[in-house]
Structure formats: structure tokens, C-alpha cells
Scaffold this motif. Structure first.
Motif, mmCIF file in Angstrom:
data_model
loop_
_atom_site.group_PDB
_atom_site.id
_atom_site.type_symbol
_atom_site.label_atom_id
_atom_site.label_comp_id
_atom_site.label_asym_id
_atom_site.label_seq_id
_atom_site.Cartn_x
_atom_site.Cartn_y
_atom_site.Cartn_z
ATOM 1 N N GLN A 9 61.748 39.785 1.469
ATOM 2 C CA GLN A 9 60.620 39.075 1.622
ATOM 3 C C GLN A 9 59.844 39.888 2.788
ATOM 4 O OE1 GLN A 9 62.210 35.400 3.067
ATOM 5 N NE2 GLN A 9 61.656 34.369 1.183
ATOM 6 N N PHE A 10 60.475 40.478 3.616
ATOM 7 C CA PHE A 10 59.742 41.072 4.910
ATOM 8 C C PHE A 10 59.185 42.375 3.964
ATOM 9 C CE2 PHE A 10 60.132 44.245 8.258
ATOM 10 C CZ PHE A 10 59.196 43.553 9.264
ATOM 11 N N THR A 11 60.102 43.193 3.360
ATOM 12 C CA THR A 11 59.759 44.544 2.727
ATOM 13 C C THR A 11 58.605 44.304 1.733
ATOM 14 O OG1 THR A 11 62.105 45.254 3.175
ATOM 15 C CG2 THR A 11 60.657 46.292 1.546
ATOM 16 N N ASP A 12 58.653 43.127 0.928
ATOM 17 C CA ASP A 12 57.620 43.021 0.087
ATOM 18 C C ASP A 12 56.206 42.994 0.736
ATOM 19 O OD1 ASP A 12 59.407 43.171 -2.195
ATOM 20 O OD2 ASP A 12 59.366 40.836 -2.274
ATOM 21 N N HIS A 13 56.439 42.045 1.699
ATOM 22 C CA HIS A 13 54.809 42.296 2.521
ATOM 23 C C HIS A 13 54.278 43.391 3.032
ATOM 24 C CE1 HIS A 13 51.878 40.433 5.234
ATOM 25 N NE2 HIS A 13 52.611 41.206 6.048
ATOM 26 N N TYR A 14 55.464 44.452 3.234
ATOM 27 C CA TYR A 14 54.711 45.648 3.427
ATOM 28 C C TYR A 14 54.561 46.784 2.461
ATOM 29 C CZ TYR A 14 54.946 43.847 8.448
ATOM 30 O OH TYR A 14 54.815 43.281 9.309
ATOM 31 N N THR A 15 54.540 46.246 1.430
ATOM 32 C CA THR A 15 54.604 47.256 0.132
ATOM 33 C C THR A 15 52.863 47.129 -0.433
ATOM 34 O OG1 THR A 15 55.311 45.595 -1.351
ATOM 35 C CG2 THR A 15 56.765 47.080 -0.625
ATOM 36 N N LYS A 16 51.998 46.072 -0.078
ATOM 37 C CA LYS A 16 50.841 45.872 -0.509
ATOM 38 C C LYS A 16 49.965 46.433 0.563
ATOM 39 C CE LYS A 16 52.041 41.382 -2.066
ATOM 40 N NZ LYS A 16 52.204 39.963 -1.653
ATOM 41 N N ARG A 17 49.114 47.124 -0.031
ATOM 42 C CA ARG A 17 48.101 48.107 0.791
ATOM 43 C C ARG A 17 46.872 46.970 1.388
ATOM 44 N NH1 ARG A 17 47.256 52.936 -3.339
ATOM 45 N NH2 ARG A 17 48.973 54.314 -2.194
ATOM 46 N N PRO A 18 46.714 47.164 2.621
ATOM 47 C CA PRO A 18 45.644 46.503 3.233
ATOM 48 C C PRO A 18 44.317 46.555 2.952
ATOM 49 C CG PRO A 18 46.788 47.707 4.851
ATOM 50 C CD PRO A 18 47.205 48.092 3.821
ATOM 51 N N ARG A 19 43.470 45.493 2.701
ATOM 52 C CA ARG A 19 42.093 45.994 2.576
ATOM 53 C C ARG A 19 41.383 46.611 3.679
ATOM 54 N NH1 ARG A 19 40.099 41.255 -1.372
ATOM 55 N NH2 ARG A 19 41.890 40.759 -2.440
ATOM 56 N N THR A 20 40.272 47.295 3.403
ATOM 57 C CA THR A 20 39.545 47.889 4.411
ATOM 58 C C THR A 20 38.260 47.573 4.181
ATOM 59 O OG1 THR A 20 39.123 49.929 3.040
ATOM 60 C CG2 THR A 20 41.243 49.708 4.508
ATOM 61 N N ASP A 21 37.366 47.798 5.100
ATOM 62 C CA ASP A 21 35.913 47.662 4.962
ATOM 63 C C ASP A 21 35.294 48.561 6.199
ATOM 64 O OD1 ASP A 21 36.139 46.566 7.800
ATOM 65 O OD2 ASP A 21 36.537 44.699 7.026
ATOM 66 N N GLU A 22 34.007 48.494 6.330
ATOM 67 C CA GLU A 22 33.312 49.529 7.002
ATOM 68 C C GLU A 22 33.311 49.153 8.533
ATOM 69 O OE1 GLU A 22 32.003 52.439 5.708
ATOM 70 O OE2 GLU A 22 33.125 51.328 3.940
ATOM 71 N N ARG A 23 34.083 48.213 9.210
ATOM 72 C CA ARG A 23 33.953 48.128 10.617
ATOM 73 C C ARG A 23 34.712 49.165 10.971
ATOM 74 N NH1 ARG A 23 37.448 42.825 11.288
ATOM 75 N NH2 ARG A 23 38.324 43.861 9.122
ATOM 76 N N ASP A 24 34.200 49.508 12.475
ATOM 77 C CA ASP A 24 34.684 50.650 13.236
ATOM 78 C C ASP A 24 36.094 50.509 13.456
ATOM 79 O OD1 ASP A 24 35.309 52.896 15.069
ATOM 80 O OD2 ASP A 24 33.714 52.324 16.422
ATOM 81 N N PRO A 25 36.897 51.473 12.912
ATOM 82 C CA PRO A 25 38.317 51.336 13.048
ATOM 83 C C PRO A 25 38.849 51.447 14.734
ATOM 84 C CG PRO A 25 37.919 52.883 11.403
ATOM 85 C CD PRO A 25 36.615 52.759 12.105
ATOM 86 N N ALA A 26 38.049 51.991 15.432
ATOM 87 C CA ALA A 26 38.282 52.182 17.058
ATOM 88 C C ALA A 26 38.136 50.755 17.564
ATOM 89 C CB ALA A 26 37.423 53.255 17.557
ATOM 90 N N LEU A 27 37.509 49.887 17.068
ATOM 91 C CA LEU A 27 37.334 48.557 17.733
ATOM 92 C C LEU A 27 38.241 47.394 17.032
ATOM 93 C CD1 LEU A 27 33.444 48.517 18.057
ATOM 94 C CD2 LEU A 27 35.178 49.540 19.554
ATOM 95 N N LEU A 28 38.929 47.530 16.102
ATOM 96 C CA LEU A 28 39.521 46.558 15.196
ATOM 97 C C LEU A 28 40.750 46.097 15.998
ATOM 98 C CD1 LEU A 28 39.618 48.194 11.613
ATOM 99 C CD2 LEU A 28 38.158 45.895 12.530
ATOM 100 N N VAL A 29 41.709 47.084 16.693
ATOM 101 C CA VAL A 29 42.715 46.637 17.508
ATOM 102 C C VAL A 29 42.428 45.994 18.830
ATOM 103 C CG1 VAL A 29 44.894 47.425 18.523
ATOM 104 C CG2 VAL A 29 44.408 48.239 16.126
ATOM 105 N N PRO A 30 41.441 46.591 19.480
ATOM 106 C CA PRO A 30 41.052 45.948 20.834
ATOM 107 C C PRO A 30 40.544 44.464 20.326
ATOM 108 C CG PRO A 30 40.282 48.130 20.782
ATOM 109 C CD PRO A 30 41.010 47.998 19.445
ATOM 110 N N ASP A 31 39.668 44.407 19.210
ATOM 111 C CA ASP A 31 39.155 42.903 19.237
ATOM 112 C C ASP A 31 40.368 42.093 18.779
ATOM 113 O OD1 ASP A 31 36.770 43.840 19.395
ATOM 114 O OD2 ASP A 31 36.157 43.976 17.289
ATOM 115 N N ALA A 32 41.572 42.513 17.989
ATOM 116 C CA ALA A 32 42.351 41.726 17.625
ATOM 117 C C ALA A 32 43.246 41.291 18.836
ATOM 118 C CB ALA A 32 43.230 42.358 16.629
ATOM 119 N N VAL A 33 43.508 42.328 19.622
ATOM 120 C CA VAL A 33 44.400 41.885 20.952
ATOM 121 C C VAL A 33 43.505 40.966 21.931
ATOM 122 C CG1 VAL A 33 44.890 42.955 23.281
ATOM 123 C CG2 VAL A 33 45.422 44.120 20.947
ATOM 124 N N GLY A 34 42.332 40.890 21.852
ATOM 125 C CA GLY A 34 41.456 40.035 22.419
ATOM 126 C C GLY A 34 41.608 38.552 21.810
#
Length: 172
Positions: A9-34
Motif C-alpha cells: 500500500q505504501f509503495t503504490d502511493h509513491y508510484t503516482k506522479r504528483p500534480r504540479t502547477d505554476e506556484r513558485d517551488p521555492a515557497l511550497l515547502v516553507p508554506d507547508a511547514v507553516g
């Protein structure tokens, strides 16, 4: 150690590619950590009763452990890829287990430590990704490998772990 989710189950979850968009990648993780830290601030006074959600047991320490492990794992992947080095395999047990340490009281000191740790990791993502050109972010070394942009969008999903625990005092 208690195993909750099967490895398949764990492995199946990580075989799917994540969706992306035009947000600034440099801000995505800091925003999520917030988001994670905002939710974690509600866990002070937790009654030590684990939350059962999505086939897993969640506690404040487990949620924050998973966030930190996930950030570290993929930061290593990004850095190794950009340096032209192979990324070491991870051997995390991840959310599939709940350790005795995960069941400990969650205190102000724990929140302070998590805030420092996660903020520093988020700063590393921001520093590393800031200014990377689109061709580097979107390069796919082979068909099976995620682009760096996909990796970052995936990592920005770390708020899931805090949401799985939920804010203190909210119904399941």
C-alpha cells in the motif's frame, strides 16, 4: 513498534506522479511547514490518546517525525540529483509504524524543537530551489524518475501528517 499499513500500500502511493502547477517551488515547502507548525501549536495538552486515521495511528510526535523525515529524505534526493550523485536509499519505516517515543507527552519544548528543526529544513528548500530555472526543475532523467518540480510538489504535501493528527479538540 506497530505496523499499520502494508508495504505494498505504501509503495503504490509513491508510484503516482504528483500534480504540479505554476506556484513558485521555492515557497511550497516553507508554506507547508507553516501549516504543520500552526496545527502543531494546538497539540499542547494532548491527552496521549492516538488518533486513528487512514489506516494509521497518529500522535503529535509521529506526525512531526514524519514531516522531518520526509523533508530530509527528499532534500537529500534533490541535492544528490543536482550534484550528479546517486541518492542513498531511504530505510524509514515511515507512517507504517508507531514507536514508543511517538506516544510521549507533547510539550512546549517539543513544539519549540520541532519549530526550529522544520523551519531550518524549509529554509534549505527555499535557498536551494530559489532561482532554479524551469528546465532544471522540469528535467526528467528517465521515464520512471520524477522531475524536481514533481518532487517539490510531493514534499509540499507534508501538511498531510499534521492534518492526519488534526488540531487538538476537533472531532475525527
Amino acid at each position: 513498534m506497530v505496523r499499520h499499513t502494508t508495504l505494498e500500500q505504501f509503495t503504490d502511493h509513491y508510484t503516482k506522479r504528483p500534480r504540479t502547477d505554476e506556484r513558485d517551488p521555492a515557497l511550497l515547502v516553507p508554506d507547508a511547514v507553516g501549516v504543520v507548525l500552526e496545527t502543531a501549536a494546538t497539540w499542547l495538552g494532548w491527552d496521549r490518546r492516538p488518533v486513528l486515521r487512514d489506516g494509521n495511528t497518529w500522535t503529535p510526535h509521529k506526525a512531526l517525525r514524519r514531516v522531518a523525515d520526509h523533508l530530509l529524505d527528499h532534500l537529500t534526493e534533490l541535492e544528490c540529483r543536482l550534484a550528479g550523485l546517486p541518492s542513498p536509499a531511504d530505510h524509514w519505516h515511515g507512517r507504517m509504524v508507531t514507536t514508543d517515543a511517538d506516544l510521549a507527552w507533547f510539550t512546549e519544548v517539543d513544539l519549540d524543537e520541532a519549530t526550529s528543526r522544520l523551519t531550518r529544513l524549509a529554509t534549505c528548500y527555499r535557498a536551494r530551489l530559489g532561482g532554479l530555472p524551469a528546465d532544471v526543475l522540469d528535467e526528467r532523467p528517465d521515464e520512471a524518475t520524477w522531475t524536481l518540480r514533481e518532487v517539490v510538489h510531493h514534499v509540499a504535501g507534508v501538511a498531510y501528517y499534521a492534518k492526519a493528527m488534526g488540531p487538538l479538540g476537533t472531532p475525527d
